[in-house]
Design a protein around this motif. Sequence first.
Motif, mmCIF file in Angstrom:
data_model
loop_
_atom_site.group_PDB
_atom_site.id
_atom_site.type_symbol
_atom_site.label_atom_id
_atom_site.label_comp_id
_atom_site.label_asym_id
_atom_site.label_seq_id
_atom_site.Cartn_x
_atom_site.Cartn_y
_atom_site.Cartn_z
ATOM 1 N N ARG A 122 0.807 -1.215 0.000
ATOM 2 C CA ARG A 122 0.000 0.000 0.000
ATOM 3 C C ARG A 122 0.850 1.280 0.000
ATOM 4 N NH1 ARG A 122 -2.638 -3.686 3.260
ATOM 5 N NH2 ARG A 122 -4.819 -4.109 2.692
ATOM 6 N N MET A 123 2.158 1.102 0.036
ATOM 7 C CA MET A 123 3.061 2.255 0.049
ATOM 8 C C MET A 123 3.793 2.355 -1.286
ATOM 9 S SD MET A 123 4.678 1.872 3.895
ATOM 10 C CE MET A 123 5.719 3.329 3.734
ATOM 11 N N THR A 124 4.056 3.578 -1.721
ATOM 12 C CA THR A 124 4.846 3.770 -2.930
ATOM 13 C C THR A 124 6.310 3.448 -2.633
ATOM 14 O OG1 THR A 124 5.325 6.086 -2.468
ATOM 15 C CG2 THR A 124 3.296 5.600 -3.690
ATOM 16 N N VAL A 125 7.085 3.267 -3.675
ATOM 17 C CA VAL A 125 8.505 2.983 -3.511
ATOM 18 C C VAL A 125 9.193 4.109 -2.751
ATOM 19 C CG1 VAL A 125 10.674 2.765 -4.773
ATOM 20 C CG2 VAL A 125 8.673 1.491 -5.513
ATOM 21 N N GLY A 126 8.834 5.337 -3.092
ATOM 22 C CA GLY A 126 9.430 6.484 -2.402
ATOM 23 C C GLY A 126 9.158 6.466 -0.917
ATOM 24 N N ASP A 127 7.912 6.141 -0.540
ATOM 25 C CA ASP A 127 7.556 6.102 0.882
ATOM 26 C C ASP A 127 8.245 4.937 1.598
ATOM 27 O OD1 ASP A 127 5.954 8.336 0.735
ATOM 28 O OD2 ASP A 127 4.129 7.192 0.294
ATOM 29 N N ILE A 128 8.389 3.794 0.905
ATOM 30 C CA ILE A 128 9.052 2.631 1.509
ATOM 31 C C ILE A 128 10.501 2.948 1.832
ATOM 32 C CG2 ILE A 128 9.905 0.297 1.022
ATOM 33 C CD1 ILE A 128 7.314 -0.147 -0.595
ATOM 34 N N ASP A 144 14.297 17.371 1.327
ATOM 35 C CA ASP A 144 15.575 16.705 1.591
ATOM 36 C C ASP A 144 15.413 15.188 1.600
ATOM 37 O OD1 ASP A 144 16.821 19.152 1.791
ATOM 38 O OD2 ASP A 144 16.624 19.267 3.974
ATOM 39 N N VAL A 145 14.301 14.711 2.166
ATOM 40 C CA VAL A 145 14.014 13.272 2.175
ATOM 41 C C VAL A 145 13.876 12.762 0.750
ATOM 42 C CG1 VAL A 145 12.314 11.518 2.809
ATOM 43 C CG2 VAL A 145 12.948 13.282 4.460
ATOM 44 N N GLN A 146 13.144 13.504 -0.081
ATOM 45 C CA GLN A 146 12.965 13.105 -1.471
ATOM 46 C C GLN A 146 14.298 13.043 -2.216
ATOM 47 O OE1 GLN A 146 9.885 12.456 -3.423
ATOM 48 N NE2 GLN A 146 9.339 11.955 -1.323
ATOM 49 N N ASP A 147 15.177 14.009 -1.947
ATOM 50 C CA ASP A 147 16.491 14.025 -2.592
ATOM 51 C C ASP A 147 17.312 12.802 -2.186
ATOM 52 O OD1 ASP A 147 15.879 16.388 -3.852
ATOM 53 O OD2 ASP A 147 16.906 17.661 -2.384
ATOM 54 N N MET A 153 17.949 5.538 -4.868
ATOM 55 C CA MET A 153 17.359 4.758 -5.958
ATOM 56 C C MET A 153 18.340 4.650 -7.127
ATOM 57 S SD MET A 153 13.358 6.022 -5.995
ATOM 58 C CE MET A 153 12.934 4.974 -7.405
ATOM 59 N N LYS A 154 18.984 5.759 -7.428
ATOM 60 C CA LYS A 154 19.976 5.749 -8.508
ATOM 61 C C LYS A 154 21.150 4.837 -8.160
ATOM 62 C CE LYS A 154 22.874 8.845 -11.280
ATOM 63 N NZ LYS A 154 23.300 10.252 -11.504
ATOM 64 N N LYS A 155 21.554 4.849 -6.889
ATOM 65 C CA LYS A 155 22.698 4.034 -6.453
ATOM 66 C C LYS A 155 22.426 2.537 -6.625
ATOM 67 C CE LYS A 155 24.714 5.480 -2.729
ATOM 68 N NZ LYS A 155 26.034 5.962 -3.241
ATOM 69 N N VAL A 156 21.170 2.109 -6.406
ATOM 70 C CA VAL A 156 20.847 0.682 -6.503
ATOM 71 C C VAL A 156 20.315 0.287 -7.870
ATOM 72 C CG1 VAL A 156 20.391 0.531 -4.023
ATOM 73 C CG2 VAL A 156 18.490 0.950 -5.597
ATOM 74 N N GLY A 157 20.321 1.225 -8.833
ATOM 75 C CA GLY A 157 19.932 0.876 -10.195
ATOM 76 C C GLY A 157 18.468 1.054 -10.516
ATOM 77 N N LEU A 158 17.772 1.914 -9.769
ATOM 78 C CA LEU A 158 16.374 2.228 -10.057
ATOM 79 C C LEU A 158 16.281 3.642 -10.634
ATOM 80 C CD1 LEU A 158 14.733 0.851 -6.774
ATOM 81 C CD2 LEU A 158 14.649 -0.224 -9.029
ATOM 82 N N LEU A 159 15.249 3.883 -11.439
ATOM 83 C CA LEU A 159 15.052 5.199 -12.038
ATOM 84 C C LEU A 159 14.302 6.106 -11.064
ATOM 85 C CD1 LEU A 159 13.974 4.091 -15.634
ATOM 86 C CD2 LEU A 159 16.253 4.784 -14.854
ATOM 87 N N SER A 160 14.719 7.357 -10.997
ATOM 88 C CA SER A 160 14.087 8.285 -10.055
ATOM 89 C C SER A 160 12.629 8.557 -10.408
ATOM 90 C CB SER A 160 14.870 9.602 -10.014
ATOM 91 O OG SER A 160 14.916 10.197 -11.307
ATOM 92 N N ASN A 161 12.243 8.387 -11.688
ATOM 93 C CA ASN A 161 10.844 8.628 -12.057
ATOM 94 C C ASN A 161 9.925 7.473 -11.652
ATOM 95 O OD1 ASN A 161 11.490 6.652 -13.921
ATOM 96 N ND2 ASN A 161 11.318 7.997 -15.715
ATOM 97 N N GLN A 162 10.504 6.431 -11.024
ATOM 98 C CA GLN A 162 9.699 5.314 -10.512
ATOM 99 C C GLN A 162 9.315 5.507 -9.050
ATOM 100 O OE1 GLN A 162 12.648 2.264 -11.386
ATOM 101 N NE2 GLN A 162 11.462 1.526 -13.144
ATOM 102 N N ILE A 163 9.592 6.675 -8.515
ATOM 103 C CA ILE A 163 9.447 6.905 -7.077
ATOM 104 C C ILE A 163 8.003 6.789 -6.602
ATOM 105 C CG2 ILE A 163 9.194 9.421 -7.282
ATOM 106 C CD1 ILE A 163 11.028 9.614 -4.774
ATOM 107 N N ASN A 164 7.030 7.041 -7.478
ATOM 108 C CA ASN A 164 5.619 7.012 -7.063
ATOM 109 C C ASN A 164 4.909 5.726 -7.477
ATOM 110 O OD1 ASN A 164 5.545 9.595 -5.790
ATOM 111 N ND2 ASN A 164 5.485 10.558 -7.823
ATOM 112 N N ARG A 165 5.668 4.739 -7.925
ATOM 113 C CA ARG A 165 5.063 3.456 -8.279
ATOM 114 C C ARG A 165 4.945 2.557 -7.045
ATOM 115 N NH1 ARG A 165 7.701 1.604 -14.106
ATOM 116 N NH2 ARG A 165 7.187 3.524 -15.257
ATOM 117 N N TYR A 166 4.159 1.480 -7.194
ATOM 118 C CA TYR A 166 3.931 0.542 -6.096
ATOM 119 C C TYR A 166 4.705 -0.759 -6.351
ATOM 120 C CZ TYR A 166 0.291 3.656 -4.411
ATOM 121 O OH TYR A 166 -0.381 4.755 -3.916
#
Length: 340
Positions: A122-128, A144-147, A153-166
């Motif tokens: 029930r949480m987005t990737v960004g919130d997790i 600052d939290v979002q940054d 996310m970039k460090k582990v190989g995820l795209l920053s535009n995926q932050i609001n996905r589930y």
Amino acid sequence: MTLSNISIVKESQAPLLQVQDVHTTFNIKQKGTYFWQKPDTLKAVNGVSFELFAGETLGVVGESGCGKSTLARTIIGLVRANAGSIKFGDEEIVGASKKTMRIKRKDIQMIFQDPLASLNPRMTVGDIIAEPLRTYYPEMKKSDVQDEVRTMMKKVGLLSNQINRYPHEFSGGQCQRIGIARALILKPKIIICDEPVSALDVSIQAQVINLLQDIQQEMGLALIFIAHDLSVIKHIADRVLVMYLGHAVELGINEAVYGNPTHPYTQALMSAVPLPDPIAERNKVIQLLEGDLPSPINPPSGCVFRTRCPIADSECAQIKPVLEGTLDHRVACLKNKVEL
């Protein structure tokens, strides 16, 4: 950290984590027993000891039910040890208060086996990923939290535009990357990896392992890596701890345990590792273990492995072996010992 440097590090550096004679038990009420009858005691972890140094990887291996995951949960405080000592730095954490453990858990994080089940659907990737920051640093600004989250996310190989996905929108490998990002966001000193690649495809396993190694080198992390796959442990671990029925039966640097497995149980495990050479694979002798794993509720007397050991004798039923040997290689066996 290279294998040749392990001994030097041990002699010159204080351990980051010290686990000494840890016991973890559970009370089990058998089906059909009366309410006044005492429950049985299941000995999940029975007298395990080891040290973990900054920047190194300790691989923990053993068959299912040997206590690997319980040991991991005991170290992080999800399960309480019944006896023994666990020191993080100079501070004892066995029996520590919830407040103390909450503070310490910032420096000891965990990556779980099932990547999707460990994430809140029930949480987005960004919130997790941001949840640990909001828990430990509530004063941080939302921007600052979002940054921090996007950077991780970039460090582990995820795209920053995926932050609001589930989580359900990601593959298993991507979900494990999310779990890694969540564990790393607080910049801990120790990461406990409880079979983090066992649920992934082989090609994805290699990607996740390489990612962990790159991040470890960059951040100076210490890893406790639990796995069934001995090939994975050989690739990633500096030292190897072999467990059987809650006991540590062999502990040593990678090249010592793999190059000269001494305990009969370790020898049987190593004989089952596939070889890349087809001819050598066809000609190798696999040491099959007879019988089933004994119950941890009623383990054998003396050496717990004696009921399946090909070299056990009457002495093994009377004396419980302890880890003995050199700084680089220790074995708990009355018959096979490490040469000093």
